[in-house]
Design an enzyme around this catalytic site. Sequence first.
Site, mmCIF file in Angstrom:
data_model
loop_
_atom_site.group_PDB
_atom_site.id
_atom_site.type_symbol
_atom_site.label_atom_id
_atom_site.label_comp_id
_atom_site.label_asym_id
_atom_site.label_seq_id
_atom_site.Cartn_x
_atom_site.Cartn_y
_atom_site.Cartn_z
ATOM 1 C CG ASP A 83 8.901 0.714 -0.616
ATOM 2 O OD1 ASP A 83 10.051 1.151 -0.531
ATOM 3 O OD2 ASP A 83 7.893 1.431 -0.465
ATOM 4 C CG ASP B 93 0.291 -2.567 3.643
ATOM 5 O OD1 ASP B 93 1.242 -2.015 3.066
ATOM 6 O OD2 ASP B 93 -0.096 -2.246 4.789
ATOM 7 C CB ALA C 288 -0.905 -0.009 1.233
ATOM 8 N N PRO C 289 0.403 2.323 -0.667
ATOM 9 C CG PRO C 289 0.304 4.563 -1.355
ATOM 10 C CD PRO C 289 1.181 3.578 -0.620
ATOM 11 N N GLY C 290 0.060 1.470 -3.297
ATOM 12 C CA GLY C 290 -0.107 0.800 -4.586
ATOM 13 C C GLY C 290 0.604 1.403 -5.781
ATOM 14 N N GLY C 291 1.414 2.412 -5.568
ATOM 15 C CA GLY C 291 2.135 3.005 -6.701
ATOM 16 C C GLY C 291 3.028 1.991 -7.396
ATOM 17 C CE LYS C 292 8.212 1.740 -3.989
ATOM 18 N NZ LYS C 292 7.260 2.406 -3.054
ATOM 19 C CG ASP D 79 3.576 -8.690 9.466
ATOM 20 O OD1 ASP D 79 4.569 -8.547 8.721
ATOM 21 O OD2 ASP D 79 3.548 -8.291 10.641
ATOM 22 C CB CYS E 40 11.073 6.586 1.562
ATOM 23 S SG CYS E 40 9.929 6.113 2.837
#
Lengths: 322, 184
Positions: A197, A153, A131-135, A180, A250
Amino acid sequence: MTDDEIKIASDLAQEYGYKKYMIARYLKLWGISETKQLLESNERQVTPTIRYNSLRIDRETFEAQLEKRNIDLEQIDWLPDAYFVKESQVPIGATIEHLLGWYYIQAIPSIVAAYVLNPSENDIVFDIAAAPGGKTTYLAQLMNNSGLIVAMDPDRLRLRALKSNISRCGVRNTIVMRFDGKNLNRLPFVPDKILLDAPCTGEGLIVKDPSRKTSKTQADIMYCSTLQKDLLSVALKVLKPGGELVYSTCSIGPEENEMVIDFVLQSFPEVSIIPMSIKVGEPGIVEPFGVKLRADLINARRFYPHKHGTEGFFIIKLKKGE
Amino acid sequence: MSDFYKASNSFVKRVRARSADWFGRDYFGEIFQDTVFVIKERKKSLSLYAISSLLWEKLQDLLNVQGLKIESVGVWVGEVKEENFNPSLELMQLIAPHIRGRTMYLTERGSQIFVYGHNVLAQSVKKVTRDVSKNDIVLVRSFEGLPIGMAKILENPKKIRKMNDDEVFAKNLLDVGWYIRSGG
């Protein structure tokens, strides 16, 4: 640190509004001059970027339509599907084209993380902490909606965003689970590729969210580092022999990146660090805080606001031996 | 029993018939090839998904694992509640390119208002295709022809020019702004 260095850290922390321990780490990693450049860049906004979604529309129509909307785009030459939004008369999140899934508002490093995984149309891909799903939505695009993505997620609220974005972007090849990633070994089949990520302190996001200058402590870094090691270990265990994994965060701290990789790979001699197709970004740090790590960490890519005009980010690609 | 299971042929047949009420006719044959339809039981409704045979195979494997919480798979087709079928936006977007007629075009301002979830006022209507009557469900397109949702026509379209600007002409049933309102 010398008394002088402690004073410099205190002064910079006060001037820019950070916790002192963060500045002290930056000074050790990059010295005064570059630390100041980083702190200055974190005060400026990064140019927004969007990713064109071929699952919804052809590129020609997409570009022509956004031009009609007076949205000035500049294609990023080294990253297919990514565009800088140089100028826009309308909020780019409020256009009908965005609602129709023609594009995704996404930071460059986040696009890169999915791109370098390079999934093929027949792959089974696990997307951990999706989440949120960009990748996830970009992986589906790269796979031309074929094969299978298992997007997971643990957070119920974030899953709503993931499901909404999957639907908006026309993704058809995905199973979404509230799950998880630490329990990956419970799943009944093995993936060809994994995108991890990892949850992190978000130290690289200060440029977008200044509250992170003070919201995280050293204990948070330690907590995230432990979680990242656990997630990476189980991910490498379940990865198919010959399979590939992209690890990203990040965060810009080596404690959540190179040091995690170095620690985990000591238990996985069959896993190697491999170069990525993208050459933009700085190499990984191989001797953070005077600690010597494996030399091939240089193949990682680091993104910084002051060098690349992006949020801070870390990406590395691993391959499991046959 | 898992909360996900394969939809029976009779269930899919009923959904296809209901979808024809929304879209004018049944388009499933055109948009879903080599597809398995599966149902997820929710508290008060049934969600219908369309998936590939690979996804179906792997979904079955996952369903054998105790305690997994699978949220969605493949294409979300819509919800069935008390025999009523509500199509998803995804289904609307898949079918929109095939629809001829049964369409209402909105003005630029009207399009923006509509995607915020509001009903369609008389002043927001740019054009309605000739085949549309009162009580029809129609595809809603923006002033540029982009499919942005579905609406139910509340008045005779021939009388629209006699309506006050701020009178509601059509009820918003579905709009693409939902993607953002639902957390996207």
